[in-house]
Scaffold this motif. Structure first.
Motif, PDB file in Angstrom:
ATOM      1  N   PRO A   1      22.165 -13.617 -29.267  1.00 15.89           N
ATOM      2  CA  PRO A   1      22.444 -14.670 -28.283  1.00 15.89           C
ATOM      3  C   PRO A   1      21.262 -15.591 -28.000  1.00 15.89           C
ATOM      4  CG  PRO A   1      21.932 -12.638 -27.164  1.00 15.89           C
ATOM      5  CD  PRO A   1      21.769 -12.365 -28.633  1.00 15.89           C
ATOM      6  N   ASN A   2      20.237 -15.535 -28.850  1.00 17.93           N
ATOM      7  CA  ASN A   2      19.009 -16.295 -28.597  1.00 17.93           C
ATOM      8  C   ASN A   2      19.252 -17.764 -28.251  1.00 17.93           C
ATOM      9  OD1 ASN A   2      16.840 -14.696 -28.537  1.00 17.93           O
ATOM     10  ND2 ASN A   2      16.097 -15.132 -30.620  1.00 17.93           N
ATOM     11  N   ARG A   3      19.997 -18.426 -29.091  1.00 19.92           N
ATOM     12  CA  ARG A   3      20.223 -19.868 -28.904  1.00 19.92           C
ATOM     13  C   ARG A   3      21.124 -20.121 -27.701  1.00 19.92           C
ATOM     14  NH1 ARG A   3      21.512 -21.192 -35.274  1.00 19.92           N
ATOM     15  NH2 ARG A   3      19.357 -21.000 -36.021  1.00 19.92           N
TER      16      ARG A   3
ATOM     17  N   GLN B   1      20.896 -12.111 -14.619  1.00 19.75           N
ATOM     18  CA  GLN B   1      22.069 -11.250 -14.805  1.00 19.75           C
ATOM     19  C   GLN B   1      23.335 -12.091 -14.998  1.00 19.75           C
ATOM     20  OE1 GLN B   1      21.825  -7.640 -14.866  1.00 19.75           O
ATOM     21  NE2 GLN B   1      23.755  -8.150 -15.901  1.00 19.75           N
ATOM     22  N   ASP B   2      23.457 -13.184 -14.199  1.00 20.92           N
ATOM     23  CA  ASP B   2      24.639 -14.062 -14.354  1.00 20.92           C
ATOM     24  C   ASP B   2      24.717 -14.611 -15.782  1.00 20.92           C
ATOM     25  OD1 ASP B   2      25.385 -13.800 -11.735  1.00 20.92           O
ATOM     26  OD2 ASP B   2      24.353 -15.628 -11.053  1.00 20.92           O
ATOM     27  N   ILE B   3      23.588 -15.062 -16.289  1.00 18.13           N
ATOM     28  CA  ILE B   3      23.576 -15.670 -17.638  1.00 18.13           C
ATOM     29  C   ILE B   3      23.882 -14.614 -18.703  1.00 18.13           C
ATOM     30  CG2 ILE B   3      22.089 -16.805 -19.353  1.00 18.13           C
ATOM     31  CD1 ILE B   3      20.734 -18.241 -16.952  1.00 18.13           C
ATOM     32  N   ALA B   4      23.298 -13.428 -18.518  1.00 18.18           N
ATOM     33  CA  ALA B   4      23.581 -12.353 -19.481  1.00 18.18           C
ATOM     34  C   ALA B   4      25.068 -12.016 -19.468  1.00 18.18           C
ATOM     35  CB  ALA B   4      22.749 -11.123 -19.124  1.00 18.18           C
ATOM     36  N   ASN B   5      25.654 -11.944 -18.267  1.00 17.97           N
ATOM     37  CA  ASN B   5      27.077 -11.594 -18.158  1.00 17.97           C
ATOM     38  C   ASN B   5      27.968 -12.647 -18.813  1.00 17.97           C
ATOM     39  OD1 ASN B   5      26.533  -9.233 -16.772  1.00 17.97           O
ATOM     40  ND2 ASN B   5      26.792 -10.166 -14.736  1.00 17.97           N
ATOM     41  N   VAL B   6      27.712 -13.912 -18.508  1.00 17.39           N
ATOM     42  CA  VAL B   6      28.618 -14.953 -18.996  1.00 17.39           C
ATOM     43  C   VAL B   6      28.487 -15.106 -20.512  1.00 17.39           C
ATOM     44  CG1 VAL B   6      27.131 -16.992 -18.672  1.00 17.39           C
ATOM     45  CG2 VAL B   6      29.603 -17.213 -18.478  1.00 17.39           C
TER      46      VAL B   6
ATOM     47  N   SER C   1      27.642 -12.676 -22.600  1.00 18.16           N
ATOM     48  CA  SER C   1      28.310 -11.495 -23.164  1.00 18.16           C
ATOM     49  C   SER C   1      29.824 -11.696 -23.142  1.00 18.16           C
ATOM     50  CB  SER C   1      27.949 -10.255 -22.353  1.00 18.16           C
ATOM     51  OG  SER C   1      26.559 -10.057 -22.373  1.00 18.16           O
ATOM     52  N   TYR C   2      30.313 -12.249 -22.044  1.00 18.05           N
ATOM     53  CA  TYR C   2      31.762 -12.490 -21.916  1.00 18.05           C
ATOM     54  C   TYR C   2      32.242 -13.460 -22.984  1.00 18.05           C
ATOM     55  CZ  TYR C   2      36.086 -14.503 -20.067  1.00 18.05           C
ATOM     56  OH  TYR C   2      37.362 -14.972 -19.937  1.00 18.05           O
ATOM     57  N   VAL C   3      31.537 -14.597 -23.118  1.00 25.74           N
ATOM     58  CA  VAL C   3      31.949 -15.627 -24.081  1.00 25.74           C
ATOM     59  C   VAL C   3      31.896 -15.075 -25.505  1.00 25.74           C
ATOM     60  CG1 VAL C   3      31.227 -17.826 -25.113  1.00 25.74           C
ATOM     61  CG2 VAL C   3      31.358 -17.595 -22.622  1.00 25.74           C
ATOM     62  N   ARG C   4      30.898 -14.235 -25.785  1.00 22.62           N
ATOM     63  CA  ARG C   4      30.743 -13.708 -27.154  1.00 22.62           C
ATOM     64  C   ARG C   4      31.767 -12.630 -27.503  1.00 22.62           C
ATOM     65  NH1 ARG C   4      26.175 -14.148 -30.143  1.00 22.62           N
ATOM     66  NH2 ARG C   4      25.837 -11.914 -30.433  1.00 22.62           N
ATOM     67  N   ASN C   5      32.583 -12.233 -26.498  1.00 24.63           N
ATOM     68  CA  ASN C   5      33.581 -11.189 -26.783  1.00 24.63           C
ATOM     69  C   ASN C   5      34.991 -11.545 -26.312  1.00 24.63           C
ATOM     70  OD1 ASN C   5      32.075  -8.644 -27.869  1.00 24.63           O
ATOM     71  ND2 ASN C   5      30.757  -9.546 -26.278  1.00 24.63           N
TER      72      ASN C   5
ATOM     73  N   ASN D   1      36.336 -13.786 -30.188  1.00 21.26           N
ATOM     74  CA  ASN D   1      34.918 -13.777 -30.585  1.00 21.26           C
ATOM     75  C   ASN D   1      34.422 -12.349 -30.711  1.00 21.26           C
ATOM     76  OD1 ASN D   1      34.856 -16.538 -30.512  1.00 21.26           O
ATOM     77  ND2 ASN D   1      34.041 -16.650 -28.417  1.00 21.26           N
ATOM     78  N   LYS D   2      33.444 -12.167 -31.531  1.00 18.01           N
ATOM     79  CA  LYS D   2      32.879 -10.842 -31.707  1.00 18.01           C
ATOM     80  C   LYS D   2      31.370 -10.966 -31.771  1.00 18.01           C
ATOM     81  CE  LYS D   2      34.521  -6.703 -32.118  1.00 18.01           C
ATOM     82  NZ  LYS D   2      35.361  -6.220 -31.037  1.00 18.01           N
ATOM     83  N   GLY D   3      30.664 -10.424 -30.777  1.00 17.43           N
ATOM     84  CA  GLY D   3      29.210 -10.539 -30.797  1.00 17.43           C
ATOM     85  C   GLY D   3      28.580  -9.523 -29.871  1.00 17.43           C
ATOM     86  N   SER D   4      27.289  -9.320 -30.048  1.00 16.19           N
ATOM     87  CA  SER D   4      26.599  -8.363 -29.181  1.00 16.19           C
ATOM     88  C   SER D   4      26.436  -8.950 -27.793  1.00 16.19           C
ATOM     89  CB  SER D   4      25.206  -8.060 -29.767  1.00 16.19           C
ATOM     90  OG  SER D   4      24.470  -9.274 -29.871  1.00 16.19           O
ATOM     91  N   ALA D   5      26.302  -8.049 -26.819  1.00 11.81           N
ATOM     92  CA  ALA D   5      26.121  -8.499 -25.436  1.00 11.81           C
ATOM     93  C   ALA D   5      24.663  -8.916 -25.221  1.00 11.81           C
ATOM     94  CB  ALA D   5      26.483  -7.376 -24.490  1.00 11.81           C
ATOM     95  N   ALA D   6      24.480  -9.784 -24.241  1.00 11.12           N
ATOM     96  CA  ALA D   6      23.117 -10.170 -23.846  1.00 11.12           C
ATOM     97  C   ALA D   6      22.689  -9.314 -22.663  1.00 11.12           C
ATOM     98  CB  ALA D   6      23.082 -11.638 -23.474  1.00 11.12           C
ATOM     99  N   THR D   7      21.373  -9.115 -22.530  1.00 10.87           N
ATOM    100  CA  THR D   7      20.902  -8.342 -21.376  1.00 10.87           C
ATOM    101  C   THR D   7      20.081  -9.244 -20.470  1.00 10.87           C
ATOM    102  OG1 THR D   7      18.846  -7.709 -22.441  1.00 10.87           O
ATOM    103  CG2 THR D   7      20.758  -6.265 -22.806  1.00 10.87           C
TER     104      THR D   7
END
Lengths: 478, 202
Positions: free
Chosen positions: B116-118, B152-157, B159-163, B167-173
């Motif tokens: 999720p770097n970018r 935390q808000d950014i990590a959650n959103v 992670s949500y968008v990537r799944n 979509n299929k992607g790892s979660a952000a922390t």
């Protein structure tokens, strides 16, 4: 259908002992009885037409009101509310007056209630035929008609309850318990079911539960109690021995009254498990009060004054008891989960239902008609037709029951198709169609007999019969 | 129709009599046994009177075993909430964006990448100028949410968008977001496509 000498003697005793309750109640009770018999003809005709549709689906295909989906519920509603309810109410109120040794209360109001009831059933039946079917079994009439039926049921029930309230015989005869129970619960059941289901206050699976409660409660608390009330009066009266056991009748009454609303749910119904489990168990428990009723009434038929062979009413009553116990045994096997899952959508269910409604309730009413109508009209006659009645009962219900078993067995065979199921049912449906034709013949015979006796009484009352016989005598002299 | 008095009606003895034989013992006994059996059966196979136990199931446990519950990751519900508050206006509830204006997130080649770097950088500082998503060109601007949303808000959103939406992607922390937030604290402007493509996806 001439009455045998013994029956004539029995009815003559009945007529000579005619008390004031017969006189006061004559018009409203006759109204309910005659219209009940007329609805018997109408429902039998509709049943016959709907049965014919199973053989010729294209019969009257250009007329929507002749489709099976309209004919069958119209026939059922006409049978339930036009014939059984109306004739049963007339018989019940007559028995209340007889056992209470009093007059029928508010006869004019009762007549009004009867007219209202008939008008409502007429509108409701035409409503179903016109396509305004609510889709809820036993509540198919349009919502407006159901509401009017509720009002009419209150009027009729109040008249019946006021009748027993004004009794001079303080001790209630057991037959009266059942009839009072029926009159008390009818408006409650009709009102609750109409309000919740047609008023749409319950939705989804709860509708199924309420509808199941309504059908089972109506079966036992209204139709069943009217039938039992009639039998508890007719059998001890015609056998001349009296009722065998009061406490046994009381036990059966309370067991049925308490448990009536708990059964009747199919094992495959989309309802919580506990409702189905209790319902299955209650259907089994029902065997106890029914066995008690049969035991009690059978022991009441050992009289010496009138034998079974001599009394038409008693014969009808005995067949009604046989139908009741047959239904109880068949329904227990039907509601067992392992059987029900294969039988619930077959012809087995309408078969045993018809055995109960016509074999038990209908026969009880016909037994009562043979006592009540001669007493009301002051003439000695019998409706007869027991052989036709038995043929009608056997040919309608037994083929449906056997056809249901066959249907289930074919459905259970994976190698068979739906077309095989239909082909396998043809002979059973054919027999059943002939049965409904016999039912139609029976109903017409009953109605014609009642109308003929009624016409004779009316002619006698107005003096026309004397004038007619005088004029025929003078013609013969000339 | 002659009217008889009540007296004569009472004297009319043609009505049936009632015997006083007691109710048979077998019936009372049988009823007692059957009612007991009903209670036992209801307890044993009545689904514990649970309104959720239907049909062939006998206990709530059987129902539970037959219908394993869907366990949502911790970020799912809060991430969907952030998306519904800040993102849905442009990217739509189904993540499809708006043709020609806002790029899609559903099945996007910017979202379905290894890390999720970018995406974290885009959410922190926004994005402007030409952008190619799924081979379609866009030219618009996205706001920076650095000051509105927590790590935390950014990590959650993200992670949500990537799944979501296929979509299929790892979660952000939150730790990853914090690290990027700290590393880019001096970037005062929105990202461009060219700058982002220089950053590894993971």
């Amino acid at each position: 259908m001439p009455a045998s000498p013994s029956i004539q003697a029995e009815v003559a005793r009945e007529v000579s002992g005619k008390s004031n309750e017969d006189s006061a109640a004559k018009i409203p009770l006759l109204l309910l009885s005659v219209f009940g018999a007329a609805w018997f003809v109408a429902s039998a005709f509709l049943f016959f037409l709907s049965a014919m549709k199973m053989h010729g689906p294209n019969l009257g295909a250009a007329f929507p009101f002749l489709s099976y989906g309209r004919l069958q519920p119209a026939a059922m509603n006409a049978f339930l509310y036009g014939f059984l309810s109306q004739a049963g109410a007339a018989l019940g109120i007559w028995i209340l007056a007889r056992t209470g040794k009093t007059k029928v209360a508010l006869p004019a109001v009762l007549a009004f209630g009867g007219v209202l009831w008939n008008g409502t059933v007429l509108v409701g039946t035409f409503g179903i035929l016109a396509g305004y079917n609510t889709g809820l079994p036993w509540l198919e009439m349009p919502a407006g008609a159901q509401a009017m039926l509720f009002v009419a049921s209150i009027v009729i029930s109040v008249c019946g309850l006021l009748t027993i309230a004004s009794r001079t015989e303080r001790t209630l005869y057991p037959a009266a318990w059942f009839i009072i129970g029926a009159l008390l619960t009818l408006p409650w059941m009709l009102g609750t079911a109409s309000w919740t289901l047609l008023g749409q206050t319950v939705r989804g699976a709860v509708q199924l539960s309420v509808n199941g409660w309504f059908i089972n409660s109506m079966t036992w608390l209204w139709f069943g109690f009217l039938g039992l009330g009639a039998l508890f009066y007719i059998i001890p009266k015609t056998s001349k021995t009296g009722l065998h056991s009061r406490s046994s009748a009381s036990f059966a009454f309370w067991t049925l009254a308490i448990l009536a609303g708990w059964g009747g749910v199919h094992s495959g119904a989309p309802l919580p498990r506990w409702i189905i489990t209790i319902s299955e168990s209650v259907n089994l428990i029902f065997l106890v009060p029914i066995a008690l009723v049969v035991h009690n009434l059978w022991n009441s038929t050992d009289g010496e004054a009138v034998s079974e062979k001599e009394s038409l009413s008693l014969r009808y009553a005995r067949f009604a008891l046989t139908a009741l116990i047959s239904y109880a045994l068949l329904s227990v096997s039907f509601y067992l989960r392992s059987r029900n899952l294969t039988l619930q959508l077959t012809l087995f269910s309408p078969g045993i239902t018809f055995m109960l409604l016509f074999g038990f309730v209908g026969f009880s009413i016909l037994a009562g008609y043979n006592l009540m109508l001669p007493a009301l009209l002051g003439r000695t006659f019998s409706l007869g037709g027991i052989a036709v009645s038995l043929v009608a009962l056997f040919m309608t219900s037994i083929p449906l029951i056997l056809g249901g078993l066959k249907q289930a067995s074919i459905w259970g065979d994976e190698s068979k198709t739906s077309a095989d199921v239909v082909k396998g049912l043809v002979p059973y449906m054919g027999m059943s169609t002939l049965g409904f034709l016999t039912l139609l013949v029976l109903s017409v015979l009953v109605l014609l007999r009642i109308v003929r006796e009624l016409k004779t009484v009316v002619l006698e009352d107005c003096g026309c019969a004397t004038w007619a016989s005088d004029s025929s005598e003078s013609k013969e002299k000339q | 129709m002659s009217e008889l008095s009540n007296k004569s009606a009472v004297e009319n003895d043609s009505e049936p009599k009632v015997g006083l034989t007691p109710a048979p013992l077998w019936a009372v006994t049988l009823l007692g046994i059957l009612v007991y059996a009903l209670i036992v059966r209801s307890i044993n196979s009545g689904g514990d009177f649970d309104p959720n136990v239907y049909g062939r199931f006998e206990t709530p446990k059987e129902v539970q075993d037959g219908h394993p519950a869907v366990v949502l990751p911790d970020w799912f519900v809060p991430g969907r909430k952030v998306y519904g508050t800040y993102c849905v206006g442009c990217h739509q509830g189904n993540g499809a964006g708006a043709p020609g204006q806002f790029p899609p997130l559903a099945k996007s080649d910017w979202v379905n990448v290894e890390g999720p770097n970018r995406m974290v950088r885009i959410v922190l500082n926004g994005l402007q100028g030409p952008l190619k998503v799924n081979a379609v060109d866009y030219n618009n601007a996205m706001l920076a949410w650095r000051d509105q949303l927590t790590d935390q808000d950014i990590a959650n959103v993200i992670s949500y968008v990537r799944n979501e939406w296929g979509n299929k992607g790892s979660a952000a922390t939150a730790a990853e977001v914090k690290a990027i937030r700290d590393a880019t604290k001096d970037k005062g402007e929105q990202w461009t496509e060219g700058q982002l493509l220089q950053i590894p996806v993971k």
